[in-house]
Design a protein around this motif. Structure first.
Motif, short mmCIF file in Angstrom:
data_model
loop_
_atom_site.label_atom_id
_atom_site.label_comp_id
_atom_site.label_asym_id
_atom_site.label_seq_id
_atom_site.Cartn_x
_atom_site.Cartn_y
_atom_site.Cartn_z
N GLU A 41 -55.40 -34.18 -78.05
CA GLU A 41 -56.71 -34.82 -77.87
C GLU A 41 -57.12 -35.43 -79.21
N VAL A 42 -57.61 -36.65 -79.18
CA VAL A 42 -58.09 -37.30 -80.39
C VAL A 42 -59.61 -37.29 -80.38
N ARG A 43 -60.19 -36.72 -81.43
CA ARG A 43 -61.65 -36.66 -81.55
C ARG A 43 -62.10 -37.49 -82.75
N HIS A 44 -63.15 -38.25 -82.55
CA HIS A 44 -63.68 -39.13 -83.59
C HIS A 44 -64.73 -38.40 -84.41
N ASP A 45 -64.58 -38.44 -85.73
CA ASP A 45 -65.56 -37.85 -86.64
C ASP A 45 -66.63 -38.91 -86.94
N VAL A 46 -67.81 -38.73 -86.36
CA VAL A 46 -68.84 -39.76 -86.48
C VAL A 46 -69.41 -39.83 -87.90
N PRO A 98 -45.45 -32.59 -79.76
CA PRO A 98 -46.06 -33.76 -80.39
C PRO A 98 -47.51 -33.56 -80.78
N SER A 99 -47.89 -34.17 -81.89
CA SER A 99 -49.30 -34.22 -82.27
C SER A 99 -50.06 -35.22 -81.41
N LEU A 100 -49.34 -36.26 -80.95
CA LEU A 100 -49.92 -37.32 -80.13
C LEU A 100 -49.02 -37.53 -78.93
N ALA A 101 -49.60 -37.66 -77.75
CA ALA A 101 -48.79 -37.86 -76.55
C ALA A 101 -49.62 -38.58 -75.49
N GLY A 102 -48.93 -39.30 -74.60
CA GLY A 102 -49.62 -39.98 -73.50
C GLY A 102 -50.59 -41.03 -74.00
N ASP A 103 -51.84 -40.95 -73.55
CA ASP A 103 -52.85 -41.93 -73.95
C ASP A 103 -53.23 -41.83 -75.42
N THR A 104 -52.89 -40.71 -76.07
CA THR A 104 -53.24 -40.55 -77.49
C THR A 104 -52.13 -41.02 -78.42
N GLY A 105 -51.06 -41.59 -77.88
CA GLY A 105 -50.00 -42.09 -78.73
C GLY A 105 -48.66 -41.43 -78.45
N ARG A 106 -47.80 -41.39 -79.43
CA ARG A 106 -46.45 -40.86 -79.24
C ARG A 106 -45.91 -40.39 -80.58
N CYS A 107 -45.13 -39.30 -80.55
CA CYS A 107 -44.46 -38.78 -81.73
C CYS A 107 -42.97 -38.67 -81.46
N PRO A 176 -52.99 -44.32 -81.66
CA PRO A 176 -53.78 -45.19 -80.79
C PRO A 176 -54.91 -45.89 -81.54
N PHE A 177 -54.88 -45.82 -82.86
CA PHE A 177 -55.91 -46.42 -83.70
C PHE A 177 -55.27 -46.81 -85.03
N ALA A 178 -55.94 -47.66 -85.79
CA ALA A 178 -55.52 -47.94 -87.16
C ALA A 178 -55.92 -46.76 -88.03
N THR A 179 -55.00 -46.26 -88.84
CA THR A 179 -55.28 -45.06 -89.63
C THR A 179 -56.28 -45.34 -90.74
N PRO A 180 -56.94 -44.29 -91.25
CA PRO A 180 -57.90 -44.50 -92.34
C PRO A 180 -57.30 -45.17 -93.57
N ARG A 181 -56.04 -44.80 -93.94
CA ARG A 181 -55.41 -45.43 -95.11
C ARG A 181 -55.23 -46.93 -94.89
N ALA A 182 -54.78 -47.29 -93.69
CA ALA A 182 -54.59 -48.71 -93.39
C ALA A 182 -55.92 -49.45 -93.41
N ASN A 183 -56.96 -48.85 -92.87
CA ASN A 183 -58.27 -49.50 -92.87
C ASN A 183 -58.82 -49.70 -94.28
N LEU A 184 -58.58 -48.72 -95.16
CA LEU A 184 -59.02 -48.87 -96.54
C LEU A 184 -58.29 -50.03 -97.22
N MET A 185 -56.97 -50.11 -96.98
CA MET A 185 -56.21 -51.22 -97.57
C MET A 185 -56.68 -52.56 -97.03
N LEU A 186 -56.93 -52.63 -95.73
CA LEU A 186 -57.39 -53.87 -95.13
C LEU A 186 -58.76 -54.28 -95.69
N ARG A 187 -59.61 -53.30 -95.92
CA ARG A 187 -60.93 -53.60 -96.50
C ARG A 187 -60.78 -54.14 -97.93
N SER A 188 -59.91 -53.50 -98.71
CA SER A 188 -59.67 -53.97 -100.08
C SER A 188 -59.06 -55.36 -100.09
#
Length: 347
Positions: A41-46, A98-107, A176-188
């Motif tokens: 399950e993927v949970r979003h930290d608001v 897997p840490s991620l499976a089905g709708d939450t991605g794939r490992c 199933p999402f862009a990772t935080p590291r990738a988002n930081l790089m994209l912002r920079s």
């Protein structure tokens, strides 16, 4: 390279990648396995804006089995493993835990070689080139899954890193999402483009080439350097000189040279702390552009290789500042790390 797709007894996909076109892969998984059951399950930290994968089924995963019970070795001598064949070049299969499976991605698990008692650095250039082709093929395959946004191939080596299986292998996480590291790089990237009109990755590589003090190794198509603000005691970033957003964009010349450069880097890592020291634990992480991110064309594929060992017999722990505030404190100056990695070059 020949690719053969099959299924394990519980329905998980397994893919053989062979250097020989005449390889026959007809072995069937004989284990009495029931269907896999996952609770990913993927949970979003608001508050922080990132995501956390909750995967309680992983508590029961295989943990430091003896070598004669390794699930990543070939099936032979009456012992059945995750790989039905009695030998293989490179194998990829869906992770049983897997840490991620089905709708939450794939490992996926990537076994680099059938030889249990070796390491990536011991592969031949041909074998390492096959692994690069496998990473590229898996990126292309996973990009076609509608739930996948970001593909992350990586290798963890060493018990100090948290590796639970000693067989030389890596993993691929399809998020199933862009990772935080990738988002930081994209912002920079975006902020640098708005401020200077230039590409940030290009400027970073050019700065390192111009200063030279942190360059570890350079070929015709790749450059490896310790970053100016390295987080880890010994950390090297490896870039293709022709910027591409992911592994699929590498040209033939870069693919041909990659095994030479990367194998030399890994061998140097094992020499950092001197003769008689145990193998250096490390993480090798491919950074690729998320598939549907704004600014994807400006992203630069690169590999980040680092160790948590800071000196002989001592590890770099992520304590209060690092874990609590994400502010790293590095005990080894990047210029000193680069000098040491140049000193231990192969003759």
């Amino acid at each position: 390279m020949k690719k053969t797709v099959t299924r394990l007894a519980d329905g998980r996909e397994l893919v053989y990648y062979d250097s020989r076109d005449d390889a026959v892969r007809g072995a069937v998984d004989q284990r009495p396995l029931g269907p896999t059951s996952t609770t990913s399950e993927v949970r979003h930290d608001v508050l922080l804006g990132d995501s956390v994968a909750i995967a309680s089924h992983r508590q029961g995963r295989t943990y430091h089995p003896p070598a004669d019970e390794c699930p990543l070795c070939p099936s032979r001598d009456g012992r059945l493993s995750e790989i039905p064949a009695d030998d293989y070049d490179v194998v990829v299969f869906e992770n049983r835990f897997p840490s991620l499976a089905g709708d939450t991605g794939r490992c996926e698990v990537v076994c680099f070689t059938s030889d249990h008692d070796t390491s990536f650095k011991d592969l031949t250039e041909e074998q390492a080139g096959t692994v690069l082709e496998v990473w590229t093929d898996r990126t292309a395959e996973l990009a076609e899954l509608p739930q996948v946004e970001h593909v992350f191939p990586f290798e963890n080596r060493g018990a100090e890193i948290g590796v639970t299986l000693g067989h030389p292998h890596g993993q691929i996480y399809a998020y199933p999402f862009a990772t935080p590291r990738a988002n930081l790089m994209l912002r920079s990237l975006r902020e640098h483009r708005e401020k200077t009109g230039r590409n940030l990755f290009d400027d970073i590589v050019e700065r390192e080439r111009a200063e030279g003090t942190r360059v570890v190794l350079e070929g015709a198509h790749w450059i490896a350097f310790v970053p100016y603000a390295a987080h880890w005691p010994y950390e090297v970033h490896l870039y293709p000189k022709r910027r591409v957003p992911d592994l699929r964009g590498l040209d033939d010349e870069a693919r041909t040279e990659f095994p030479q450069i990367y194998l030399e880097l890994l061998r140097r890592f094992d020499r950092i702390f001197g003769e008689g020291e145990p193998p250096t634990p490390y993480v090798a992480a491919w950074h690729q552009a998320p598939f549907r991110a704004a600014g994807r064309a400006d992203f630069a594929l690169h590999l980040e290789l680092f160790t948590i060992r800071r000196t002989s017999g001592k590890l770099k722990f992520l304590a209060g500042s690092e874990s609590g505030m994400s502010v790293f404190i590095n005990d080894v100056p990047p210029e000193a790390a680069a000098e040491r990695l140049r000193e231990v070059a192969s003759e």
